[in-house]
Design a protein around this motif. Structure first.
Motif, PDB file in Angstrom:
ATOM      1  N   ILE A   1       0.827  -1.207   0.000  1.00 46.29           N
ATOM      2  CA  ILE A   1       0.000   0.000   0.000  1.00 46.29           C
ATOM      3  C   ILE A   1       0.864   1.261   0.000  1.00 46.29           C
ATOM      4  O   ILE A   1       0.357   2.374  -0.151  1.00 46.29           O
ATOM      5  N   HIS A   2       2.145   1.072   0.180  1.00 44.57           N
ATOM      6  CA  HIS A   2       3.083   2.187   0.257  1.00 44.57           C
ATOM      7  C   HIS A   2       4.446   1.586  -0.021  1.00 44.57           C
ATOM      8  O   HIS A   2       4.634   0.371   0.119  1.00 44.57           O
TER       9      HIS A   2
ATOM     10  N   THR B   1      -6.322   6.133   3.643  1.00 44.70           N
ATOM     11  CA  THR B   1      -5.700   5.346   4.709  1.00 44.70           C
ATOM     12  C   THR B   1      -6.513   4.073   4.914  1.00 44.70           C
ATOM     13  O   THR B   1      -7.663   3.974   4.490  1.00 44.70           O
TER      14      THR B   1
ATOM     15  N   VAL C   1      -1.957   5.051   2.599  1.00 45.42           N
ATOM     16  CA  VAL C   1      -1.914   4.385   1.298  1.00 45.42           C
ATOM     17  C   VAL C   1      -1.448   5.414   0.269  1.00 45.42           C
ATOM     18  O   VAL C   1      -2.019   6.501   0.178  1.00 45.42           O
TER      19      VAL C   1
ATOM     20  N   HIS D   1      -1.032   3.254  -5.179  1.00 47.28           N
ATOM     21  CA  HIS D   1      -1.562   1.959  -4.745  1.00 47.28           C
ATOM     22  C   HIS D   1      -3.038   2.004  -4.361  1.00 47.28           C
ATOM     23  O   HIS D   1      -3.633   0.968  -4.083  1.00 47.28           O
ATOM     24  N   THR D   2      -3.639   3.208  -4.340  1.00 48.15           N
ATOM     25  CA  THR D   2      -5.010   3.336  -3.856  1.00 48.15           C
ATOM     26  C   THR D   2      -6.008   2.566  -4.713  1.00 48.15           C
ATOM     27  O   THR D   2      -6.839   1.804  -4.194  1.00 48.15           O
TER      28      THR D   2
ATOM     29  N   LEU E   1      -5.694  -1.235  -4.394  1.00 46.91           N
ATOM     30  CA  LEU E   1      -6.160  -1.698  -3.088  1.00 46.91           C
ATOM     31  C   LEU E   1      -7.688  -1.745  -3.046  1.00 46.91           C
ATOM     32  O   LEU E   1      -8.277  -2.728  -2.577  1.00 46.91           O
TER      33      LEU E   1
END
Length: 252
Positions: free
Chosen positions: A198-199, A220, A230, A234-235, A238
């Protein structure tokens, strides 16, 4: 080092250090020479020259950079793997993105630059003890060191993983543990088990994501009561993964 009575003490290691950047090579050679287990250090600033050295001399280990002009460190390691008695290989590099390829070549260790003396000493220890991948793992059990002892924890208990240099910190409900494995390696190996990045410095276990929040464009996730950032890149992935998991038959 001392041997048994009546035996000659074991000799120190003779190693070959390879890096195309002379300051980095000099620093690596200097640190290796400080280790009492290392008897001699040969150096080379190209993989091609290193091959010529290895054709004439036997060494106990090779410490090499990955990004080099001409023959890369990964390509050199592939050549060495075909030797009748291949020397143990330790990669010393500024990038963690090649970790999976390195361990597929049976690298003994993967050390990130800038090189710390204690981290390099750990790599030498692995060479001395016979190599092999650090922190042997099974599909569900992860071996971690705690107070000088090896303890096994279940991967299912891990909520998220945080990068710490060339280590990864595993966070569980009972505490956290350091694993001598780069985050990039865990990302590749654990994706099928539901771990996603995510990061640049975080992996999360999707089954343990309690909430996903968006506030003023900032995303987040809530994992085990802790809010984790996040990154923008990647948002979307996810969100898609979390949506698929809620569908019948959904998965990663």
């Amino acid at each position: 080092m001392t041997g048994r009575p009546g035996q000659s003490p074991p000799r120190g290691l003779r190693v070959l250090a390879i890096d195309d950047e002379r300051p980095a090579l000099d620093e690596l050679a200097f640190l290796l020479r400080q280790d009492p287990r290392v008897q001699g250090v040969l150096t080379s600033d190209t993989a091609t020259e290193a091959l010529r050295v290895l054709q004439d001399l036997a060494v106990d280990a090779v410490f090499l950079d990955i990004s080099m002009p001409g023959l890369s460190g990964l390509e050199l390691a592939q050549v060495l793997s075909r030797f009748k008695s291949p020397p143990p290989v330790v990669f010393v590099t500024a990038h963690d993105r090649h970790a999976v390829e390195a361990f597929e070549l049976n690298a003994v260790d993967y050390v990130l630059k800038p090189v710390r003396e204690d981290r390099l000493a750990e790599a030498v220890r692995r060479v001395v003890e016979g190599g092999g991948r650090p922190a042997a793992r099974t599909d569900d059990q992860i071996a971690v060191e705690l107070g000088g002892r090896t303890r096994f924890i279940s991967r299912a208990d891990i909520r998220y993983v945080e990068a710490q240099g060339d280590y990864a910190r595993l966070h569980t409900t009972q505490g956290s543990h350091l694993l001598r494995t780069p985050l990039a390696t865990l990302e590749a190996e654990w994706r099928e088990a539901g771990f996603v990045r995510i990061h640049r410095s975080l992996l999360v276990s999707l089954p343990h994501v309690q909430e996903i929040r968006t506030d003023a464009g900032r995303c987040t996730v809530l994992v085990d009561g802790k809010e984790l950032s996040v990154s923008r890149r990647h948002t979307r992935e996810l969100r898609d993964l979390l949506v698929r998991r809620t569908r019948p038959g959904g998965g990663t």
